[in-house]
Structure formats: C-alpha cells, structure tokens
Design a protein around this motif. Sequence first.
Motif, PDB file in Angstrom:
ATOM      1  N   MET A   1       0.718  -1.560  -0.111  1.00 52.21           N
ATOM      2  CA  MET A   1       0.105   0.083  -0.115  1.00 52.21           C
ATOM      3  C   MET A   1       0.815   1.116   0.487  1.00 52.21           C
ATOM      4  SD  MET A   1      -3.217   1.225   2.146  1.00 52.21           S
ATOM      5  CE  MET A   1      -2.642   1.765   3.650  1.00 52.21           C
ATOM      6  N   LEU A   2       0.450   2.211  -0.962  1.00 52.43           N
ATOM      7  CA  LEU A   2       1.327   3.224  -0.646  1.00 52.43           C
ATOM      8  C   LEU A   2       0.151   4.645  -0.129  1.00 52.43           C
ATOM      9  CD1 LEU A   2       3.521   5.717  -1.891  1.00 52.43           C
ATOM     10  CD2 LEU A   2       1.858   5.535  -3.922  1.00 52.43           C
ATOM     11  N   GLU A   3       0.916   4.740   1.131  1.00 50.38           N
ATOM     12  CA  GLU A   3      -0.281   6.382   1.667  1.00 50.38           C
ATOM     13  C   GLU A   3       0.612   7.700   1.579  1.00 50.38           C
ATOM     14  OE1 GLU A   3      -2.507   6.568   6.000  1.00 50.38           O
ATOM     15  OE2 GLU A   3      -0.542   5.391   5.460  1.00 50.38           O
ATOM     16  N   ILE A   4       0.150   8.876   1.294  1.00 51.78           N
ATOM     17  CA  ILE A   4       0.619   9.769   1.555  1.00 51.78           C
ATOM     18  C   ILE A   4      -0.192  10.726   2.783  1.00 51.78           C
ATOM     19  CG2 ILE A   4       0.690  12.346   0.110  1.00 51.78           C
ATOM     20  CD1 ILE A   4       1.719  10.121  -2.283  1.00 51.78           C
ATOM     21  N   LYS A   5       0.684  11.492   3.607  1.00 56.26           N
ATOM     22  CA  LYS A   5      -0.189  12.615   4.593  1.00 56.26           C
ATOM     23  C   LYS A   5       0.992  13.748   4.094  1.00 56.26           C
ATOM     24  CE  LYS A   5      -0.795   8.555   7.771  1.00 56.26           C
ATOM     25  NZ  LYS A   5      -0.975   7.466   9.201  1.00 56.26           N
ATOM     26  N   ASN A   6      -0.192  14.539   3.871  1.00 58.70           N
ATOM     27  CA  ASN A   6      -0.539  16.136   4.319  1.00 58.70           C
ATOM     28  C   ASN A   6       0.713  16.103   2.851  1.00 58.70           C
ATOM     29  OD1 ASN A   6      -2.624  16.628   6.167  1.00 58.70           O
ATOM     30  ND2 ASN A   6      -1.200  15.354   7.414  1.00 58.70           N
ATOM     31  N   LEU A   7       1.037  16.041   1.692  1.00 60.60           N
ATOM     32  CA  LEU A   7       2.253  16.522   0.909  1.00 60.60           C
ATOM     33  C   LEU A   7       2.882  18.023   0.763  1.00 60.60           C
ATOM     34  CD1 LEU A   7       5.133  14.403   0.531  1.00 60.60           C
ATOM     35  CD2 LEU A   7       4.274  14.078  -1.360  1.00 60.60           C
ATOM     36  N   ASN A  36      -0.828  20.961 -16.763  1.00 61.60           N
ATOM     37  CA  ASN A  36       0.549  20.907 -16.572  1.00 61.60           C
ATOM     38  C   ASN A  36       0.352  21.645 -15.488  1.00 61.60           C
ATOM     39  OD1 ASN A  36       0.922  19.515 -18.781  1.00 61.60           O
ATOM     40  ND2 ASN A  36       1.407  21.673 -19.845  1.00 61.60           N
ATOM     41  N   GLY A  37       1.310  21.979 -14.356  1.00 55.48           N
ATOM     42  CA  GLY A  37       1.887  22.264 -13.039  1.00 55.48           C
ATOM     43  C   GLY A  37       0.960  22.027 -12.188  1.00 55.48           C
ATOM     44  N   ALA A  38       0.404  21.188 -11.764  1.00 58.30           N
ATOM     45  CA  ALA A  38      -1.013  20.286 -11.022  1.00 58.30           C
ATOM     46  C   ALA A  38       0.112  19.878  -9.612  1.00 58.30           C
ATOM     47  CB  ALA A  38      -2.127  19.545 -11.909  1.00 58.30           C
ATOM     48  N   GLY A  39       1.804  19.143 -10.306  1.00 58.07           N
ATOM     49  CA  GLY A  39       2.002  18.893  -9.056  1.00 58.07           C
ATOM     50  C   GLY A  39       3.163  17.284  -8.918  1.00 58.07           C
ATOM     51  N   LYS A  40       1.545  16.692 -10.155  1.00 59.71           N
ATOM     52  CA  LYS A  40       2.277  15.635 -10.619  1.00 59.71           C
ATOM     53  C   LYS A  40       3.722  14.335 -10.503  1.00 59.71           C
ATOM     54  CE  LYS A  40      -0.260  15.272 -14.744  1.00 59.71           C
ATOM     55  NZ  LYS A  40      -0.821  16.669 -14.819  1.00 59.71           N
ATOM     56  N   THR A  41       4.322  15.404 -11.542  1.00 57.63           N
ATOM     57  CA  THR A  41       5.399  14.563 -12.164  1.00 57.63           C
ATOM     58  C   THR A  41       6.753  14.665 -10.336  1.00 57.63           C
ATOM     59  OG1 THR A  41       5.788  15.100 -14.520  1.00 57.63           O
ATOM     60  CG2 THR A  41       8.360  15.806 -13.104  1.00 57.63           C
ATOM     61  N   THR A  42       5.990  16.215 -10.173  1.00 57.74           N
ATOM     62  CA  THR A  42       6.719  16.136  -8.728  1.00 57.74           C
ATOM     63  C   THR A  42       6.579  15.107  -7.824  1.00 57.74           C
ATOM     64  OG1 THR A  42       6.855  19.232  -8.896  1.00 57.74           O
ATOM     65  CG2 THR A  42       6.425  18.356  -6.803  1.00 57.74           C
ATOM     66  N   THR A  43       5.056  15.207  -7.509  1.00 56.45           N
ATOM     67  CA  THR A  43       4.977  13.997  -6.454  1.00 56.45           C
ATOM     68  C   THR A  43       5.250  13.064  -6.855  1.00 56.45           C
ATOM     69  OG1 THR A  43       2.597  14.660  -6.064  1.00 56.45           O
ATOM     70  CG2 THR A  43       3.074  12.376  -5.858  1.00 56.45           C
ATOM     71  N   PHE A  44       5.488  11.798  -8.619  1.00 53.84           N
ATOM     72  CA  PHE A  44       6.216  10.724  -8.662  1.00 53.84           C
ATOM     73  C   PHE A  44       7.469  11.119  -8.062  1.00 53.84           C
ATOM     74  CE2 PHE A  44       3.007   9.559 -11.030  1.00 53.84           C
ATOM     75  CZ  PHE A  44       2.451   8.021 -10.720  1.00 53.84           C
ATOM     76  N   ARG A  45       8.175  12.144  -8.890  1.00 52.18           N
ATOM     77  CA  ARG A  45       9.729  12.105  -8.066  1.00 52.18           C
ATOM     78  C   ARG A  45       9.737  12.030  -6.293  1.00 52.18           C
ATOM     79  NH1 ARG A  45      11.243  16.822 -12.104  1.00 52.18           N
ATOM     80  NH2 ARG A  45      11.483  15.561 -14.104  1.00 52.18           N
ATOM     81  N   MET A  46       8.540  12.650  -5.219  1.00 53.84           N
ATOM     82  CA  MET A  46       8.972  12.283  -4.088  1.00 53.84           C
ATOM     83  C   MET A  46       8.965  10.946  -4.007  1.00 53.84           C
ATOM     84  SD  MET A  46       8.003  16.172  -2.651  1.00 53.84           S
ATOM     85  CE  MET A  46       6.212  15.796  -3.982  1.00 53.84           C
ATOM     86  N   ILE A  47       7.800  10.213  -4.472  1.00 54.32           N
ATOM     87  CA  ILE A  47       7.481   8.196  -4.460  1.00 54.32           C
ATOM     88  C   ILE A  47       8.942   8.144  -4.969  1.00 54.32           C
ATOM     89  CG2 ILE A  47       6.524   6.957  -4.991  1.00 54.32           C
ATOM     90  CD1 ILE A  47       3.967   9.128  -5.130  1.00 54.32           C
ATOM     91  N   LEU A  48       9.517   8.186  -5.194  1.00 51.90           N
ATOM     92  CA  LEU A  48      11.620   7.534  -6.065  1.00 51.90           C
ATOM     93  C   LEU A  48      12.277   7.702  -5.086  1.00 51.90           C
ATOM     94  CD1 LEU A  48      10.124   7.643  -9.812  1.00 51.90           C
ATOM     95  CD2 LEU A  48      10.355   5.888  -8.306  1.00 51.90           C
ATOM     96  N   GLY A  49      12.019   9.132  -4.088  1.00 57.26           N
ATOM     97  CA  GLY A  49      13.339   9.218  -3.315  1.00 57.26           C
ATOM     98  C   GLY A  49      13.995  10.075  -4.779  1.00 57.26           C
TER      99      GLY A  49
END
Length: 80
Positions: A1-7, A36-49
């Motif tokens: 499970m992937l869980e993101i809290k208050n990112l 574009n600019g919604a934060g999708k790529t930023t979120t993936f980059r954080m998940i991937l470290g």
Amino acid sequence: MLEIKNLVKSYGQVQALRSLNLEIAQGELFGFVGPNGAGKTTTFRMILGLLDDYDGNIYLNDKKIDLVVFNLGYLPGSDK
C-alpha cells in the motif's frame, strides 16, 4: 500500500503541492491525471526518492519511504 499524508512541496514562492493526502491499496490500479503544473511529476519524484526537500510523509507498506529500499519503475509520458 502507498500512503501519502499532508505532502507539501514548494519551489521558492510557488507551492507545487498543498497538503496532498492519498491512499492506494495493494493491487489497486490508480491513474494520476491533471493539467500541467498540477504536481503530478513532483509527486512521483518524491515517491521515487528523487526529491527529498518536502514536508509530509510517504509510506510504502507502512514503512516511511526514506527508510525503504525498493524497486519501482517510472516511465514519464511525452507530449510529442
């Protein structure tokens, strides 16, 4: 499970993510779409470290993502 809290992630004065909360259960299929600019790529980059300067927590199988060694694949799309 992937869980993101208050990112939360900012680039200077621009806030890319504002308190993102998300749960994806094991075996669940999830589509991440938005303008574009919604934060999708930023979120993936954080998940991937690949980005580590953020507030909030990311958990994979109940373990904080910065403490987990795992294999993930990421293939970003192209507009071309």
